[in-house]
Scaffold this motif. Structure first.
Motif, PDB file in Angstrom:
ATOM      1  N   VAL A  85      -0.264  -7.956   6.363  1.00 17.06           N
ATOM      2  CA  VAL A  85       0.990  -7.666   5.664  1.00 17.06           C
ATOM      3  C   VAL A  85       0.790  -7.571   4.157  1.00 17.06           C
ATOM      4  CG1 VAL A  85       2.408  -8.739   7.441  1.00 17.06           C
ATOM      5  CG2 VAL A  85       1.574 -10.131   5.556  1.00 17.06           C
ATOM      6  N   SER A  86      -0.482  -7.630   3.714  1.00 15.51           N
ATOM      7  CA  SER A  86      -0.753  -7.610   2.269  1.00 15.51           C
ATOM      8  C   SER A  86      -0.768  -6.199   1.701  1.00 15.51           C
ATOM      9  CB  SER A  86      -2.084  -8.303   1.978  1.00 15.51           C
ATOM     10  OG  SER A  86      -3.150  -7.628   2.639  1.00 15.51           O
ATOM     11  N   SER A  87      -1.100  -5.214   2.531  1.00 17.26           N
ATOM     12  CA  SER A  87      -1.145  -3.835   2.052  1.00 17.26           C
ATOM     13  C   SER A  87      -0.017  -3.044   2.701  1.00 17.26           C
ATOM     14  CB  SER A  87      -2.495  -3.200   2.398  1.00 17.26           C
ATOM     15  OG  SER A  87      -2.734  -3.244   3.786  1.00 17.26           O
ATOM     16  N   THR A  88       0.873  -2.523   1.875  1.00 10.86           N
ATOM     17  CA  THR A  88       2.026  -1.771   2.374  1.00 10.86           C
ATOM     18  C   THR A  88       1.981  -0.353   1.829  1.00 10.86           C
ATOM     19  OG1 THR A  88       3.355  -2.580   0.523  1.00 10.86           O
ATOM     20  CG2 THR A  88       3.488  -3.805   2.583  1.00 10.86           C
ATOM     21  N   PRO A  89       2.595   0.582   2.534  1.00 16.50           N
ATOM     22  CA  PRO A  89       2.584   1.964   2.060  1.00 16.50           C
ATOM     23  C   PRO A  89       3.421   2.121   0.798  1.00 16.50           C
ATOM     24  CG  PRO A  89       4.008   1.739   3.970  1.00 16.50           C
ATOM     25  CD  PRO A  89       3.278   0.442   3.821  1.00 16.50           C
ATOM     26  N   THR A  90       3.160   3.215   0.053  1.00 23.39           N
ATOM     27  CA  THR A  90       3.888   3.444  -1.195  1.00 23.39           C
ATOM     28  C   THR A  90       5.347   3.807  -0.957  1.00 23.39           C
ATOM     29  OG1 THR A  90       3.133   5.738  -1.150  1.00 23.39           O
ATOM     30  CG2 THR A  90       1.810   4.150  -2.417  1.00 23.39           C
ATOM     31  N   SER A  91       5.644   4.392   0.198  1.00 18.89           N
ATOM     32  CA  SER A  91       7.029   4.730   0.521  1.00 18.89           C
ATOM     33  C   SER A  91       7.370   4.178   1.897  1.00 18.89           C
ATOM     34  CB  SER A  91       7.240   6.241   0.494  1.00 18.89           C
ATOM     35  OG  SER A  91       6.387   6.885   1.432  1.00 18.89           O
ATOM     36  N   PRO A  92       8.620   3.745   2.098  1.00 19.10           N
ATOM     37  CA  PRO A  92       8.995   3.124   3.376  1.00 19.10           C
ATOM     38  C   PRO A  92       8.928   4.115   4.537  1.00 19.10           C
ATOM     39  CG  PRO A  92      10.598   2.627   1.656  1.00 19.10           C
ATOM     40  CD  PRO A  92       9.725   3.701   1.123  1.00 19.10           C
ATOM     41  N   THR A  93       8.576   3.620   5.695  1.00 22.27           N
ATOM     42  CA  THR A  93       8.602   4.435   6.914  1.00 22.27           C
ATOM     43  C   THR A  93      10.030   4.675   7.376  1.00 22.27           C
ATOM     44  OG1 THR A  93       6.465   3.536   7.598  1.00 22.27           O
ATOM     45  CG2 THR A  93       7.809   4.562   9.310  1.00 22.27           C
ATOM     46  N   PHE A  94      10.894   3.659   7.209  1.00 22.34           N
ATOM     47  CA  PHE A  94      12.262   3.735   7.696  1.00 22.34           C
ATOM     48  C   PHE A  94      13.244   3.647   6.538  1.00 22.34           C
ATOM     49  CE2 PHE A  94       9.863   1.477  11.126  1.00 22.34           C
ATOM     50  CZ  PHE A  94       9.849   2.521  12.032  1.00 22.34           C
ATOM     51  N   SER A  95      14.296   4.422   6.609  1.00 20.11           N
ATOM     52  CA  SER A  95      15.281   4.448   5.537  1.00 20.11           C
ATOM     53  C   SER A  95      16.066   3.153   5.416  1.00 20.11           C
ATOM     54  CB  SER A  95      16.255   5.617   5.754  1.00 20.11           C
ATOM     55  OG  SER A  95      16.945   5.474   6.995  1.00 20.11           O
ATOM     56  N   ASP A  96      16.175   2.391   6.522  1.00 24.87           N
ATOM     57  CA  ASP A  96      16.942   1.146   6.472  1.00 24.87           C
ATOM     58  C   ASP A  96      16.057  -0.087   6.296  1.00 24.87           C
ATOM     59  OD1 ASP A  96      15.859   1.473   8.971  1.00 24.87           O
ATOM     60  OD2 ASP A  96      17.566   0.654  10.058  1.00 24.87           O
ATOM     61  N   VAL A  97      14.775   0.120   5.985  1.00 25.67           N
ATOM     62  CA  VAL A  97      13.893  -0.999   5.623  1.00 25.67           C
ATOM     63  C   VAL A  97      13.236  -0.636   4.295  1.00 25.67           C
ATOM     64  CG1 VAL A  97      12.089  -2.594   6.370  1.00 25.67           C
ATOM     65  CG2 VAL A  97      13.453  -1.380   8.076  1.00 25.67           C
ATOM     66  N   PRO A  98      13.981  -0.720   3.183  1.00 28.33           N
ATOM     67  CA  PRO A  98      13.406  -0.363   1.883  1.00 28.33           C
ATOM     68  C   PRO A  98      12.323  -1.343   1.461  1.00 28.33           C
ATOM     69  CG  PRO A  98      15.562  -1.390   1.617  1.00 28.33           C
ATOM     70  CD  PRO A  98      15.374  -1.192   3.086  1.00 28.33           C
ATOM     71  N   SER A  99      11.605  -0.984   0.407  1.00 25.73           N
ATOM     72  CA  SER A  99      10.461  -1.795  -0.020  1.00 25.73           C
ATOM     73  C   SER A  99      10.871  -3.169  -0.521  1.00 25.73           C
ATOM     74  CB  SER A  99       9.682  -1.058  -1.116  1.00 25.73           C
ATOM     75  OG  SER A  99      10.536  -0.748  -2.204  1.00 25.73           O
TER      76      SER A  99
END
Length: 625
Positions: A85-99
């Motif tokens: 869980v330490s590396s996350t993408p630059t943009s969210p995969t889902f619109s209802d789970v923002p960064s």
């Protein structure tokens, strides 16, 4: 790779953290929960608590019917599987789970691992409860079972409402005994997964996983690379040495071979692992219930008296066909029918196709008793309004307060549902198989917030003044045998039905538009012949109400009606009063309303509501005046 990761990492403690809450003290863990007596998963919850797998919610409560939301399950799943869980993408995969969501890292890690795919429209479903079908998908992925094409065998009456992506997994989960359908023949795929349900399914999951793991050979390390040997130089032939047998079946003299088997490949060894059989069903069982079990191989299972000690397959084959059943699929649930058997104690042996016999299973107790169960044993609860409810049998003209006991409780004899009729003299329910009375059902409660008053037509169940919407309570149903001689009755079954208390409805929103005031209520209004009671309507052009401020509308100047939306009703003002009021943007209506009735018969008390006027012209006076 994902399958191997799941099978190695997914331990019982990790998975059941999905229904755990922040840790409590050891003393709390060992204390029985006060709110699981009526839970169908009570034994599974206690078993998992004893293993230290699941905790309660504090104050001695487990909250068995509480739901698990999707984003919270993602967090727990990520922790359980040790996902990065330490590396996350630059943009969210889902619109209802923002960064900036608290679940962002865990959801993205689960997506990266291929565990979660979202709802197909770019959303994850944050705030939604984890559904039964999605829980089946996750458990089957955890088992590492190939489920492709299995969905065609589903027989639930609502199988068509199971999403296509989940059908195969649901079929495998049901086949392994992880899930059961309701007594109405439905699976309820979209229903929210309750904490008690997750506990029960997880307990069954561990049993299935144990058998699967026992049949999975341990992974072997890759052999170290070796340097090819130099070509052998010609040598003077010598007589072959006498071979000395070794434990590996090769020769003590390799004859120039480097691996001890004369240069050939390692011969395959016959499988010698003993077959295993494990019960999925919980004992005791009633005659007519099927015995569910999982065996490690294909073969045959035999049901024998518990005191018997068969020593050979010949002993097992001598049994009557009623005590035998074929196993067509390894590591999947096989059912043995019991309708033709007699009560007693039994055990199961399994014989594989190589005629190897397993050790016996745990004891199975078959009893010739009716079974008492909840109609919907995963979700049923009794909703009790302020005025209470009358528990009775079938009636031709039920009122809003009537509850038909046959809708809530089932008594089964050999799989057949029996009829219950209220006994107005003994204040209990008579249980019949066709025209024969076979038992008596008694209703009681140990909860101080419930009173049960016998009446001629049924049992009037009322909440006391201390009851509110957060209060927990139960109704107890006890089934006893019946005899004409009125001898001591034997208790045959017991079940608790959770009771939830319901308060009267209230208005949550009131708006004005074009002469109509629309009021929204927090519950469905029971649309009998009783309309909400509008005691008074006042209008103030300044928005202030005092002794001399405001215009009091007369009864003939407005009309109350129920809307198509069962949670709304309207108040329509007449044209004459609208012309007289000269509404403006600062104006306000004040309503005094009572008599809102919900489906449990609750009636609201008198409440006052203000309605702003915000959708009229700032100056209602025309230019010609």
């Amino acid at each position: 790779m994902l399958r191997n990761t799941l099978m190695k990492v997914l331990s019982s403690a990790a998975l059941l953290s999905a229904i755990a809450v922040p840790a409590v003290s050891a003393e709390t863990v060992t204390t029985p929960f006060s709110d699981i007596a009526g839970s169908y998963a009570k034994d599974a919850i206690n078993e998992l608590v004893e293993k230290g797998i699941v905790n309660g919610k504090g104050d001695g409560k487990f909250d068995p019917t509480g739901k698990i939301e999707r984003q919270d399950f993602a967090i727990i799943l990520a922790k359980a599987l040790g996902l990065d869980v330490s590396s996350t993408p630059t943009s969210p995969t889902f619109s209802d789970v923002p960064s900036d969501s608290y679940a962002y890292a865990s959801v993205e890690a689960a997506v990266k691992a291929g565990l979660i795919k979202g709802q197909g429209n770019g959303t994850f479903g944050t705030g939604s409860n984890l559904s039964r079908q999605d829980m089946a998908v996750l458990f089957v992925r955890a088992l590492g079972i190939d489920s492709q094409g299995k969905g065609s065998i589903l027989k639930f009456s609502d199988a068509s409402s199971i999403s296509d992506y989940a059908k195969d997994a649901v079929a495998v989960a049901v086949g392994f005994g992880l899930f059961n359908g309701g007594t109405d023949g439905k699976f309820d795929p979209k229903g929210g997964a309750a904490r008690e349900e997750v506990a029960l399914v997880a307990s069954r999951f561990f049993d299935a996983k144990e058998i699967i793991d026992s049949q999975t050979p341990p992974s072997q390390p890759d052999p170290a690379p070796t340097t090819p040997p130099e070509p052998a130089k010609p040598a003077t032939p010598t007589p072959p040495a006498t071979s000395v047998p070794t434990s590996s079946g090769g020769s003590g003299n390799s004859g120039g071979s480097s691996n001890g088997n004369h240069g050939g490949s390692t011969p395959s060894q016959p499988e010698t692992s003993a077959p295993a059989v494990k019960l999925v069903s919980s004992s005791p069982l009633n005659i007519g219930d099927s015995i569910q079990l999982i065996s490690s191989k294909v073969g045959k299972v035999y049901l024998v008296p518990y005191a018997a000690t068969p020593t050979s397959i010949a002993d097992l084959d001598s049994l009557d066909d009623r005590f035998k059943s074929s196993v067509l699929y390894a590591n999947q649930v096989t059912e043995m029918q019991t309708s033709s058997l007699t009560a007693g104690e039994y055990k199961v042996y399994f014989v594989d196709q190589e005629e190897r016999m397993s050790a016996p299973s745990a004891k199975i107790v078959l009893q010739d008793n009716p079974r008492i169960t909840l109609t919907n044993e995963e979700e049923s609860s009794f909703l009790l309004g302020k005025e209470g409810a009358v528990l009775k049998d079938l009636t031709d003209n039920p009122s809003s307060a009537d509850r038909n006991i046959n809708d809530w409780i089932q008594v089964k004899w050999h799989g057949k549902s029996l009829d219950m009729i209220y006994n107005s003299t003994q204040h209990n329910f008579k249980v019949f198989e066709d025209d024969n009375r076979v038992g008596t059902l008694e209703v009681s409660s140990e909860s101080s917030v419930i009173s049960i008053e016998p009446t001629e037509d049924g049992l009037h169940i009322r909440p006391t003044e201390e009851a509110n919407e957060t209060t927990k309570a139960d109704l107890q149903f006890t089934l006893k045998s019946y005899s004409r001689e009125e001898e001591t009755q034997q208790e045959l079954g017991h079940v608790d039905l959770p009771v939830h208390f319901d308060l009267a409805p209230s208005v949550t929103e009131a708006t004005y538009q074009d002469g109509v005031i629309t009021l929204t209520v927090d519950q469905v209004l029971h649309q009998m012949d009783v309309l909400p009671l509008v005691t008074s309507i006042s209008y103030s052009s300044s928005g202030e109400f005092g002794n001399d401020n405001g215009y009091l509308l007369q009864d003939e100047e407005f009309k109350v009606a129920l809307s198509e939306d069962p949670k709304q009703f309207t108040i329509t003002l007449t044209d004459s009063v609208l012309n007289e009021l000269l509404l403006n943007e600062n104006g306000k209506f004040r309503l005094v309303i009572s008599g809102l009735r919900d489906e449990t018969g609750n009636l609201s008390e008198e409440e006052t509501y203000d309605v702003n006027i915000s959708n009229v012209e700032p100056n209602p006076t025309s230019e010609g005046e």
